[in-house]
Design an enzyme around this catalytic site. Sequence first.
Site, PDB file in Angstrom:
ATOM      1  N   GLU A 127       5.427 -17.314  57.976  1.00  0.00           N
ATOM      2  CA  GLU A 127       5.477 -17.979  59.324  1.00  0.00           C
ATOM      3  C   GLU A 127       6.878 -18.477  59.326  1.00  0.00           C
ATOM      4  O   GLU A 127       7.580 -18.573  60.409  1.00  0.00           O
ATOM      5  CB  GLU A 127       4.410 -19.160  59.573  1.00  0.00           C
ATOM      6  CG  GLU A 127       3.055 -18.617  59.769  1.00  0.00           C
ATOM      7  CD  GLU A 127       1.957 -19.686  59.412  1.00  0.00           C
ATOM      8  OE1 GLU A 127       0.886 -19.820  60.063  1.00  0.00           O
ATOM      9  OE2 GLU A 127       2.098 -20.601  58.487  1.00  0.00           O
TER      10      GLU A 127
ATOM     11  N   SER B  59      30.715 -43.064  34.791  1.00  0.00           N
ATOM     12  CA  SER B  59      29.492 -42.274  33.915  1.00  0.00           C
ATOM     13  C   SER B  59      28.636 -43.455  33.472  1.00  0.00           C
ATOM     14  O   SER B  59      28.832 -44.565  33.838  1.00  0.00           O
ATOM     15  CB  SER B  59      29.983 -41.372  32.956  1.00  0.00           C
ATOM     16  OG  SER B  59      31.255 -42.268  31.967  1.00  0.00           O
TER      17      SER B  59
ATOM     18  N   LYS C 278      17.089 -38.739  33.471  1.00  0.00           N
ATOM     19  CA  LYS C 278      18.354 -38.315  33.524  1.00  0.00           C
ATOM     20  C   LYS C 278      18.353 -36.937  33.522  1.00  0.00           C
ATOM     21  O   LYS C 278      18.008 -36.157  32.643  1.00  0.00           O
ATOM     22  CB  LYS C 278      19.035 -38.869  32.222  1.00  0.00           C
ATOM     23  CG  LYS C 278      20.536 -38.623  32.221  1.00  0.00           C
ATOM     24  CD  LYS C 278      21.347 -39.400  31.171  1.00  0.00           C
ATOM     25  CE  LYS C 278      22.665 -39.375  31.184  1.00  0.00           C
ATOM     26  NZ  LYS C 278      23.164 -38.053  31.045  1.00  0.00           N
TER      27      LYS C 278
ATOM     28  N   TYR D 296      20.543 -39.316  43.306  1.00  0.00           N
ATOM     29  CA  TYR D 296      20.529 -40.686  42.631  1.00  0.00           C
ATOM     30  C   TYR D 296      21.217 -41.843  42.986  1.00  0.00           C
ATOM     31  O   TYR D 296      20.876 -43.000  42.306  1.00  0.00           O
ATOM     32  CB  TYR D 296      20.387 -40.320  41.080  1.00  0.00           C
ATOM     33  CG  TYR D 296      21.577 -39.881  40.436  1.00  0.00           C
ATOM     34  CD1 TYR D 296      22.814 -40.338  40.653  1.00  0.00           C
ATOM     35  CD2 TYR D 296      21.333 -38.456  39.900  1.00  0.00           C
ATOM     36  CE1 TYR D 296      23.829 -39.934  40.077  1.00  0.00           C
ATOM     37  CE2 TYR D 296      22.821 -38.015  39.287  1.00  0.00           C
ATOM     38  CZ  TYR D 296      23.876 -38.551  39.604  1.00  0.00           C
ATOM     39  OH  TYR D 296      24.848 -38.133  39.066  1.00  0.00           O
TER      40      TYR D 296
ATOM     41  N   LYS E 158      18.551 -48.708  35.931  1.00  0.00           N
ATOM     42  CA  LYS E 158      19.556 -49.220  36.934  1.00  0.00           C
ATOM     43  C   LYS E 158      19.006 -50.627  37.412  1.00  0.00           C
ATOM     44  O   LYS E 158      17.592 -50.697  37.786  1.00  0.00           O
ATOM     45  CB  LYS E 158      19.930 -48.455  37.988  1.00  0.00           C
ATOM     46  CG  LYS E 158      20.379 -47.192  37.673  1.00  0.00           C
ATOM     47  CD  LYS E 158      20.680 -46.273  38.860  1.00  0.00           C
ATOM     48  CE  LYS E 158      20.926 -44.789  38.374  1.00  0.00           C
ATOM     49  NZ  LYS E 158      20.819 -43.740  39.448  1.00  0.00           N
TER      50      LYS E 158
ATOM     51  N   LYS F 224      18.996 -41.973  25.914  1.00  0.00           N
ATOM     52  CA  LYS F 224      18.834 -40.605  25.744  1.00  0.00           C
ATOM     53  C   LYS F 224      17.879 -39.978  24.736  1.00  0.00           C
ATOM     54  O   LYS F 224      17.400 -41.031  23.797  1.00  0.00           O
ATOM     55  CB  LYS F 224      20.379 -40.107  25.006  1.00  0.00           C
ATOM     56  CG  LYS F 224      21.553 -40.571  25.796  1.00  0.00           C
ATOM     57  CD  LYS F 224      21.417 -39.168  26.875  1.00  0.00           C
ATOM     58  CE  LYS F 224      22.504 -38.165  26.426  1.00  0.00           C
ATOM     59  NZ  LYS F 224      23.933 -38.373  26.266  1.00  0.00           N
TER      60      LYS F 224
ATOM     61  N   CYS G  77       6.389   1.887  18.043  1.00  0.00           N
ATOM     62  CA  CYS G  77       5.944   0.753  18.865  1.00  0.00           C
ATOM     63  C   CYS G  77       5.044   0.132  17.943  1.00  0.00           C
ATOM     64  O   CYS G  77       3.840   0.937  17.501  1.00  0.00           O
ATOM     65  CB  CYS G  77       5.421   1.228  20.277  1.00  0.00           C
ATOM     66  SG  CYS G  77       4.403  -0.121  20.993  1.00  0.00           S
TER      67      CYS G  77
ATOM     68  N   CYS H  64       1.337   0.937  20.224  1.00  0.00           N
ATOM     69  CA  CYS H  64       0.715   2.040  20.204  1.00  0.00           C
ATOM     70  C   CYS H  64       1.408   3.244  19.427  1.00  0.00           C
ATOM     71  O   CYS H  64       0.725   4.669  19.423  1.00  0.00           O
ATOM     72  CB  CYS H  64       0.797   2.704  21.858  1.00  0.00           C
ATOM     73  SG  CYS H  64       2.429   3.261  22.193  1.00  0.00           S
TER      74      CYS H  64
HETATM   75  S1  IVH Z   1      23.414 -42.696  37.712  1.00  0.00           S
HETATM   76  C1  IVH Z   1      26.872 -45.396  37.843  1.00  0.00           C
HETATM   77  N1  IVH Z   1      21.352 -41.483  37.673  1.00  0.00           N
HETATM   78  O1  IVH Z   1      24.545 -38.682  34.065  1.00  0.00           O
HETATM   79  C2  IVH Z   1      25.863 -44.303  37.890  1.00  0.00           C
HETATM   80  N2  IVH Z   1      23.310 -40.323  36.619  1.00  0.00           N
HETATM   81  O2  IVH Z   1      26.975 -40.154  32.314  1.00  0.00           O
HETATM   82  C3  IVH Z   1      26.370 -43.058  37.499  1.00  0.00           C
HETATM   83  N3  IVH Z   1      22.671 -38.289  35.669  1.00  0.00           N
HETATM   84  O3  IVH Z   1      27.392 -38.047  35.512  1.00  0.00           O
HETATM   85  C4  IVH Z   1      25.246 -42.006  37.406  1.00  0.00           C
HETATM   86  N4  IVH Z   1      20.667 -38.245  36.113  1.00  0.00           N
HETATM   87  O4  IVH Z   1      25.596 -36.530  36.357  1.00  0.00           O
HETATM   88  C5  IVH Z   1      22.789 -41.283  37.248  1.00  0.00           C
HETATM   89  N5  IVH Z   1      19.336 -40.461  37.450  1.00  0.00           N
HETATM   90  C6  IVH Z   1      20.426 -40.443  37.230  1.00  0.00           C
HETATM   91  C7  IVH Z   1      21.096 -39.353  36.623  1.00  0.00           C
HETATM   92  C8  IVH Z   1      22.455 -39.465  36.278  1.00  0.00           C
HETATM   93  C9  IVH Z   1      21.556 -37.555  35.590  1.00  0.00           C
HETATM   94  C10 IVH Z   1      24.164 -37.883  35.107  1.00  0.00           C
HETATM   95  C11 IVH Z   1      25.318 -37.852  36.082  1.00  0.00           C
HETATM   96  C12 IVH Z   1      26.275 -38.693  35.092  1.00  0.00           C
HETATM   97  C13 IVH Z   1      25.856 -38.883  33.908  1.00  0.00           C
HETATM   98  C14 IVH Z   1      25.907 -40.199  33.456  1.00  0.00           C
END
Ligand code: IVH
Length: 673
Positions: A38, A85, A119, A229, A294, A318, A410, A413
Site C-alpha cells: 500500500e 561531550s 547511550k 537526544y 541529564k 558506561k 562436508c 553430508c
Molecule cells: S547528550 C551535552 N545523550 O555520547 C550533551 N549523548 O560523549 C551531549 N550519545 O557525543 C550529548 N547517546 O554522541 C547524549 N542519549 C544521549 C546519547 C549521547 C549517545 C553520545 C553522543 C556524544 C557522546 C558523549
Amino acid sequence: MLEVAASIVAEVSKLRDEINHHNYLYHSLDSPELTDVEFDKLFRRLKSLEAEYPSAVTPDSPTQRVGAKPLEGFEQIRHELPMLSLDNAFNSNDLQDFDRRVIARLQDESQIEYACEPKIDGIAVSLLYEDGILVRGATRGDGTTGEDITHNVRTIESVPLKLMGTDYPGRLEVRGEIYIARSTFKSLNQQAEAEGEKPFANPRNAAAGSVRQLDARLTAKRKLTMFCYSVGLVERGELPLKHGEILQQLKLWGLRINPKLAIVQGAQACIDYYNRMQLDRDDLDYEIDGVVFKVNSIAQQTRLGILTRTPRWAIAHKFPAEEGVTELLDVEFQVGRTGAVTPVARLKPVKVGGVTISNATLHNMDEVGRLGVRIGDIVLLQRAGDVIPKIVGVEKKSENGKKILLPRKCPSCGSDVVQSQDEVIARCSGGLICQAQRQENIRHFASRLAMDIEGLGDKLVLQLVEAGLIKTAADLYDLSLTELVELERMAPKSANNLLAALEKSKDTTLPRFIYSLGIQEVGESTARSLAMHFGELEALLAADELSLQRVPDVGPIVAKKIARFFAQKSNQDVIEKMRRLGLHWPAIEVSAAADVLAGKIYVLTGTLNQMNRNDAKAKLQSLGAKVAGSVSKNTDCVVAGDAAGSKLVKAQELGILVMDEQALVDFLAEHNL
Ligand code: IVH
C-alpha cells in the site's frame, strides 16, 4: 514550462503528507498502518505525478531523499553552538558523587529530577531546520567544526525533510545519534560476505563509514536511522522547560526519540535505571555502551553551566567493556543454508558482559589465518552487535597449539568442500542432498522476515528433517496431523497450531516468497526489487541474466546466481509444489521502467561532466536502449554534452530529439539510475 493544474498540485501535496505521515509511523514510531504494498502504491503515484509535472517537484518531497550525483569532497561547517561531550561515571559511587555535586551547586535542592536515556553507540550529528525544512546535517567533528553531510542525512527515512505541524521555532538545531540497527547490520554483513567483501567490524564502524560517503546512493543502501537526544540552536520560537518534554515535542514534530526515555527522582533511581538497561541491553535492536543522565529542568541546567567541554548537568554511566579472555578448546565446522562452511570456536566457558560464552565465530579461514589462531591458544573475545560473539585476537599462544584446517569433506553430508577463487567462503558442494543445508534452508523459509511460520522453530525443523518427514520447504505444506502427532513431544494441540500457521502463511506476498527461497545473495531488499521489477513470479523465472541486471541493485554476479537458482530443476520442482499446495500472493503493478527505452537508439556526443560516457551508455542500455556511434535517420535521441559538434548538427538537421546532459541525468534519476 508546463502549467500544473490546481487539482494536480493538491493531489501531489496530499500524497506527500500521507507518505510523510506513514513514513513517520513506520520509521519513527515503529507502528505502521499500511502494508509495504500500500505504501509503495502511494509512493509510485507521487513519483509518476512528479515525473509528469517536474515543476511540482520540491526538495522536501519524499521522493527527493537520494541525490543522484556524488560530492567531490566534504565541506567543513562550524557549529554555532559547540557540540559537547559527556563526563563518565564508571560505577555507582561516581554517579552518587555527580548527584552530590549537582545538589551542592544548586544549593536549594535535595532531590534532583533526572532524564535517563540509553547511550547509543553511533555517530553524533546535528540537524538544522529552518522554517521547518531540513537545510543541513553535520557531523560532530571536534565539537566546534564538523563536516557537512546533508546529502547523506537526507537519505535517512527517520529524519524528516520537513517538520510536522506549524509551531516549531524558525531555526531549530536537533542533535542525536545516527546508527545502524543490529538486524540491519547483520543483513549488511551477510550480504558483504556473500559478495566476498570484507564485513564491517561492528555496527558503529558501519554507521561511521556510511555517513562519510560522498555518494548518497551508497549511504541510502545502509539503512541508517537516528535517535534525537537534544537541541542546540533555537531561534524564533520557544521550547518546553524540561528536557524530557523537549524530546516529546521533537517527537510531535516528526523526529525519532528513544522509547526508553525515563524521568526519575534522585541518584538511586538512576542506578536502578542503569541496572534495568544492563538487563535489557541484549534485547535492543541497537548497541548501547551505557546510559546518560541529564538534569531534567532546563533552568537548573542553565544554573549548573558547562565545564570547558562537558556540561555539569549530565553524565554518562558506561557499561563495563564486553571483552573476555579464554581458551580455545576446539574448532568445529558448521554448514549454512547456502552451503557456507564456517569455523565455529568451542571455548572454555567465560563470562563476558554478564553472559556466559562458550562458542564464538571465526567467520572464515581467511580470518583464522589473519588472527594466526590455533587450538589451545588463549584468545580475546568480543561481544559485538551480533548475538554470536567473535574472537578478535590471540592473547597467549599455546606451546603445542594445533593448526586449524578446513575439512575436505562436508561434516554433514560428506560431499566435497570447495573453495572457489572469487570468494573467501568455502562451501559444501552437496546442495540439496546435504541435510545441514536443507535444514538451514527450511529454517530460513520459516523465519520471521520470510514466510513467518509461527511455532516452526529450529528444533522442530531439525526434528522434521531427521524424521524424514520433510526434505524441502515445500514438503511442509503436505504435512498431516497424523504425521505430526507421532513426533516426540508433539501434542495434538501444537500439531494443529502448526498446521494452522502453515495454512496462514500460504497467503503471502511476492517479495516475501522470493526472499524465502533463500537464493544466495538475495536478501530482503533485493527480493523486493525483483518483485517490484517483474511483478509476477513467472516473469522472474523466465528472466535471463541480462534482464536480471536491469533490476536496481542486481549486478552481474547476483544476476548469475539468481539465474542459476531458477535454472535448477530441483528448485523449479520445489516452487511448483508450493504453488500447487496453495501458496499465493497478490499481483504487483510493475513500473514499465525496465523497458522504457526498449528498441530506442541513442547516440552520445560531446563531453559529459556529471558521469563518464561508459556509465551513461550502461545506464541507457539497462533501460533497454541501444547506444550507437553515429547519427542516422533511425536514431531516436542524441545526448549532447559540452562542445558537441557534427553529430549534434546532423541530429538537428534530421529533426531528431536532442537532450542535454542535465536532461539525461534527470531522466536516469527518475528511473533510479
Ligand atoms: S547528550 C551535552 N545523550 O555520547 C550533551 N549523548 O560523549 C551531549 N550519545 O557525543 C550529548 N547517546 O554522541 C547524549 N542519549 C544521549 C546519547 C549521547 C549517545 C553520545 C553522543 C556524544 C557522546 C558523549
